[in-house]
Design a protein around this motif. Structure first.
Motif, PDB file in Angstrom:
ATOM      1  N   SER A 237      -4.456  15.806  70.606  1.00 59.32           N
ATOM      2  CA  SER A 237      -4.783  17.241  70.575  1.00 59.32           C
ATOM      3  C   SER A 237      -5.218  17.667  69.181  1.00 59.32           C
ATOM      4  O   SER A 237      -6.188  18.408  69.029  1.00 59.32           O
ATOM      5  CB  SER A 237      -3.584  18.080  71.022  1.00 59.32           C
ATOM      6  N   GLU A 238      -4.482  17.226  68.176  1.00 58.03           N
ATOM      7  CA  GLU A 238      -4.824  17.566  66.788  1.00 58.03           C
ATOM      8  C   GLU A 238      -6.206  17.039  66.415  1.00 58.03           C
ATOM      9  O   GLU A 238      -7.007  17.743  65.803  1.00 58.03           O
ATOM     10  CB  GLU A 238      -3.776  17.010  65.813  1.00 58.03           C
TER      11      GLU A 238
ATOM     12  N   LYS B  15      -8.794  19.220  68.135  1.00 57.10           N
ATOM     13  CA  LYS B  15      -8.872  20.564  67.555  1.00 57.10           C
ATOM     14  C   LYS B  15      -9.662  20.554  66.255  1.00 57.10           C
ATOM     15  O   LYS B  15     -10.374  21.506  65.950  1.00 57.10           O
ATOM     16  CB  LYS B  15      -7.471  21.144  67.323  1.00 57.10           C
ATOM     17  N   LYS B  16      -9.537  19.466  65.489  1.00 61.84           N
ATOM     18  CA  LYS B  16     -10.287  19.348  64.224  1.00 61.84           C
ATOM     19  C   LYS B  16     -11.789  19.357  64.469  1.00 61.84           C
ATOM     20  O   LYS B  16     -12.568  19.661  63.571  1.00 61.84           O
ATOM     21  CB  LYS B  16      -9.889  18.083  63.470  1.00 61.84           C
TER      22      LYS B  16
ATOM     23  N   GLN C 239      -0.957  14.031  68.897  1.00 61.15           N
ATOM     24  CA  GLN C 239      -1.911  13.509  67.906  1.00 61.15           C
ATOM     25  C   GLN C 239      -3.347  13.604  68.413  1.00 61.15           C
ATOM     26  O   GLN C 239      -4.261  13.945  67.656  1.00 61.15           O
ATOM     27  CB  GLN C 239      -1.554  12.079  67.531  1.00 61.15           C
TER      28      GLN C 239
END
Length: 183
Positions: free
Chosen positions: A106-107, A110-111, A104
């Motif tokens: 990492s996501e 990345k956004k 979560q």
């Protein structure tokens, strides 16, 4: 010149002291002092990247941390990455909660357009807590013997997440899990 940045998971004081005890024993035996010298804190690296703007991620990490609860951790084994760093580590039991936490985070990063190194992609990430690096090849077995003297498993909680620049380690910010108070 910075070698990179990492987002790290920090522990409760009792668990942190158990890891520091391992660092200190290895330092006294002159096996490895590097983590102490670089002024690192006991941690699990969640994400690492060569470049990022700390100011850009501060609100993202703060918001993420505020929505998380402290994570139960149990370091149950000792391992090594036998490469040019000769890194020895304590490995936590890879619980679903820990794996989801990292995925979560990492996501969320990345956004923000931050590239994540291959070793930290969701399907490749191996959670570990470094206890020695740059261990001379001739002393790795001795280091393992020293670490076996720790009474494993060593358990506690992950309580904070922080962003550091290295090396030497310089913390940009850290936030406690489950609240919005800065530490």
């Amino acid at each position: 010149m910075s070698q990179g940045f990492s987002i790290e998971l920090y522990f409760d004081p009792a668990l942190e002291n158990q890891v520091l005890k391992a660092w200190n024993v290895l330092a006294r035996r002159q096996i490895s002092t590097q983590l102490i010298e670089m002024e690192s804190r006991p941690h699990i690296t969640l994400v690492s990247t060569p470049f990022l703007d700390p100011a850009k991620l501060e609100s993202v990490v703060k918001s993420f941390a505020s929505k998380q609860e402290p994570l139960s951790l149990s370091f149950s084994s000792i391992g090594a990455f036998p490469n040019e760093n000769n890194l020895l580590f304590l490995a936590p039991a890879p619980t679903m909660a820990l794996l989801q936490f990292q995925a979560q985070l990492s996501e969320a990063i990345k956004k923000e357009g931050v590239g994540i190194g291959e070793d930290f992609k969701v399907d490749s990430w191996i959670p570990y807590c470094p206890v020695a690096q740059q261990v001379p090849k001739t002393r790795i077995s001795e280091a393992f013997c020293v670490l076996r003297e720790l009474k494993l498993p060593v358990s506690g909680y992950a309580m904070e997440v922080g962003l550091v620049e290295f090396s030497p380690v310089r913390e940009h910010f850290s936030f406690g899990l489950g609240n919005t108070m800065e530490t």
